[in-house]
Design a protein around this motif. Structure first.
Motif, PDB file in Angstrom:
ATOM      1  N   TYR A 232     109.653  45.598 -19.040  1.00 16.47           N
ATOM      2  CA  TYR A 232     110.534  45.272 -17.933  1.00 16.47           C
ATOM      3  C   TYR A 232     112.001  45.526 -18.262  1.00 16.47           C
ATOM      4  CZ  TYR A 232     106.942  43.075 -15.074  1.00 16.47           C
ATOM      5  OH  TYR A 232     105.851  42.843 -14.292  1.00 16.47           O
ATOM      6  N   TYR A 233     112.368  45.328 -19.524  1.00 17.41           N
ATOM      7  CA  TYR A 233     113.779  45.346 -19.876  1.00 17.41           C
ATOM      8  C   TYR A 233     114.291  46.692 -20.375  1.00 17.41           C
ATOM      9  CZ  TYR A 233     114.887  40.548 -18.923  1.00 17.41           C
ATOM     10  OH  TYR A 233     115.159  39.378 -18.270  1.00 17.41           O
TER      11      TYR A 233
ATOM     12  N   GLY B 211     113.133  35.230 -20.936  1.00 15.67           N
ATOM     13  CA  GLY B 211     114.160  36.199 -20.596  1.00 15.67           C
ATOM     14  C   GLY B 211     115.226  36.154 -21.664  1.00 15.67           C
TER      15      GLY B 211
ATOM     16  N   HIS C  57     113.277  32.625 -25.650  1.00 13.90           N
ATOM     17  CA  HIS C  57     113.271  34.073 -25.821  1.00 13.90           C
ATOM     18  C   HIS C  57     112.447  34.444 -27.044  1.00 13.90           C
ATOM     19  CE1 HIS C  57     116.683  32.864 -28.428  1.00 13.90           C
ATOM     20  NE2 HIS C  57     116.314  33.894 -29.165  1.00 13.90           N
TER      21      HIS C  57
ATOM     22  N   ALA D  69     120.158  35.633 -18.855  1.00 18.42           N
ATOM     23  CA  ALA D  69     119.335  36.029 -17.702  1.00 18.42           C
ATOM     24  C   ALA D  69     119.334  34.969 -16.610  1.00 18.42           C
ATOM     25  CB  ALA D  69     117.908  36.309 -18.143  1.00 18.42           C
TER      26      ALA D  69
ATOM     27  N   PHE E  61     107.281  42.255 -22.040  1.00 20.42           N
ATOM     28  CA  PHE E  61     108.681  41.885 -21.894  1.00 20.42           C
ATOM     29  C   PHE E  61     109.574  43.124 -21.984  1.00 20.42           C
ATOM     30  CE2 PHE E  61     112.620  40.043 -23.697  1.00 20.42           C
ATOM     31  CZ  PHE E  61     112.873  39.077 -22.749  1.00 20.42           C
TER      32      PHE E  61
ATOM     33  N   ILE F  73     108.882  35.688 -15.921  1.00 24.81           N
ATOM     34  CA  ILE F  73     109.896  36.524 -16.558  1.00 24.81           C
ATOM     35  C   ILE F  73     111.112  36.592 -15.649  1.00 24.81           C
ATOM     36  CG2 ILE F  73     110.466  38.808 -17.465  1.00 24.81           C
ATOM     37  CD1 ILE F  73     107.534  39.243 -18.023  1.00 24.81           C
ATOM     38  N   ILE F  74     112.282  36.226 -16.196  1.00 22.74           N
ATOM     39  CA  ILE F  74     113.524  36.259 -15.432  1.00 22.74           C
ATOM     40  C   ILE F  74     114.384  37.417 -15.920  1.00 22.74           C
ATOM     41  CG2 ILE F  74     114.595  34.546 -16.987  1.00 22.74           C
ATOM     42  CD1 ILE F  74     116.258  33.604 -14.579  1.00 22.74           C
ATOM     43  N   ARG F  75     114.943  38.130 -14.972  1.00 25.13           N
ATOM     44  CA  ARG F  75     115.813  39.258 -15.294  1.00 25.13           C
ATOM     45  C   ARG F  75     116.988  39.260 -14.333  1.00 25.13           C
ATOM     46  NH1 ARG F  75     115.249  45.352 -13.873  1.00 25.13           N
ATOM     47  NH2 ARG F  75     116.708  46.309 -15.322  1.00 25.13           N
TER      48      ARG F  75
ATOM     49  N   LYS G  87     118.175  31.457 -17.444  1.00 28.03           N
ATOM     50  CA  LYS G  87     117.228  30.377 -17.771  1.00 28.03           C
ATOM     51  C   LYS G  87     117.917  29.016 -17.782  1.00 28.03           C
ATOM     52  CE  LYS G  87     115.847  31.891 -21.789  1.00 28.03           C
ATOM     53  NZ  LYS G  87     116.815  33.009 -21.935  1.00 28.03           N
TER      54      LYS G  87
ATOM     55  N   SER H 219     111.509  27.030 -21.790  1.00 29.67           N
ATOM     56  CA  SER H 219     112.381  28.190 -21.704  1.00 29.67           C
ATOM     57  C   SER H 219     112.611  28.727 -23.106  1.00 29.67           C
ATOM     58  CB  SER H 219     113.719  27.787 -21.073  1.00 29.67           C
ATOM     59  OG  SER H 219     114.682  28.798 -21.234  1.00 29.67           O
TER      60      SER H 219
END
Length: 307
Positions: free
Chosen positions: A294-295, A38, A189, A42, A291, A203-205, A44, A187
């Motif tokens: 999603y973003y 992420g 990016h 986000a 990725f 995936i963290i958002r 992490k 973790s």
């Protein structure tokens, strides 16, 4: 795998009225490299600090080795190694002294493997820590971590400040840990780093886990870039299910480029085969494609449908 080394269920963390973590759920299994990806901000590092017992969760639960990360943090730390994204060191100690101190704090000793790691990373352990660049400070922590015989390794943006050669060395050592049955939470990016090493990805958002699974499982949500030329008249494929961004070439007859959803590829190829393919180039989807899917907010609002 039935057993889990690390288990997080609906983890939440609030700072006043700000919800840094809203709903974090994932597991890390024995012998697995789990990629936690992420953008910066986000959540992490907040998740990892909660796992380490530095922060206390506002809701949900998290266990490592079956123990509560807050109540049993001391016993948990005896079996894990951790490297943060920005390492701070004692300025008047040498790098070698700090590596040995880290090992001693973890009830470990300096071994031939430690010396090999120092050589691999081309690290000078005789200089004072105050003279080290950010990259060299990272090397101190990485060498100490890879020298430690732990059951779980937690890396939070560990290659920050490293050049590409040292990133490669980091990746090789992570693979070696995995081959020895160790568990790793990574973790990052840096998508290529995660794509190369990780068995599964989360995936963290904005403080939420929006997708977990293997890259293969996730690729059904990505699109493949296609450039094709046919003998017969190439129709407008933009109305074909799964095809996006259809564009023809002005200087080439019956040639076009577009993207196609991976789960619609078979149907598309049947259509193209009837048109007598002259040439076809496909670029497979990457983790970065997933990725960005999603973003990036698009007009269709597709990312909202896939949460």
């Amino acid at each position: 795998m039935a057993d889990t080394v690390l288990s997080i269920n609906h983890l939440q963390k609030n700072f006043g009225k700000f919800a840094a973590l809203k709903d974090i759920t994932f597991d890390v299994h024995p012998g697995e490299v789990f990629g936690f990806i992420g953008p910066n901000g986000a959540g992490k590092s907040t998740t990892i600090r909660t796992l380490l017992g530095i922060l206390r969760a506002s809701g949900g639960s998290a266990t490592i080795f079956g123990k509560d990360v807050w109540k049993d943090s001391v016993s948990i730390h005896e079996r894990l190694a951790y490297v943060p994204g920005d390492v701070y060191l004692w300025p008047n100690l040498t790098g070698g002294e700090i590596i040995d101190l880290f090992l001693k704090l973890n009830h470990q000793t300096h071994t031939a493997h430690t010396d090999e790691l120092i050589k691999q990373f081309e690290f000078d352990p005789t200089k004072k820590a105050r003279t080290y660049s950010k990259g060299n400070r990272q090397k101190v922590a990485l060498i100490a971590a890879f020298s430690t015989d732990a059951d779980l390794y937690i890396f939070d943006e560990p290659t920050s400040g490293l050049d590409p050669l040292n990133e490669e060395i980091f990746q090789k050592n992570v693979v070696a840990l995995k081959e020895n049955g160790k568990s790793i939470l990574l973790s990052s990016h840096i998508l290529s780093e995660v794509e190369r090493m990780c068995d599964r990805i989360g995936i963290i958002r904005e403080g939420r886990i929006i997708e977990t699974g293997t890259l293969t499982e996730m690729r059904h949500l990505t699109r493949t870039m296609i450039t094709v030329q046919t003998r017969q008249l190439l129709p407008d494929l933009s109305i074909t299910p799964g095809v996006h961004g259809f564009k023809t070439f002005e200087n080439a007859k019956n040639k076009a480029s577009f993207t196609v959803d991976s789960d619609k590829m078979d149907q598309l190829m049947q259509t193209l085969a009837k048109l007598e393919i002259v040439s076809l180039q496909s670029t497979p989807p990457t983790l970065e494609d997933l990725f960005l899917r999603y973003y990036q907010k698009d007009e269709e609002g597709e990312h909202d449908d896939q949460k």
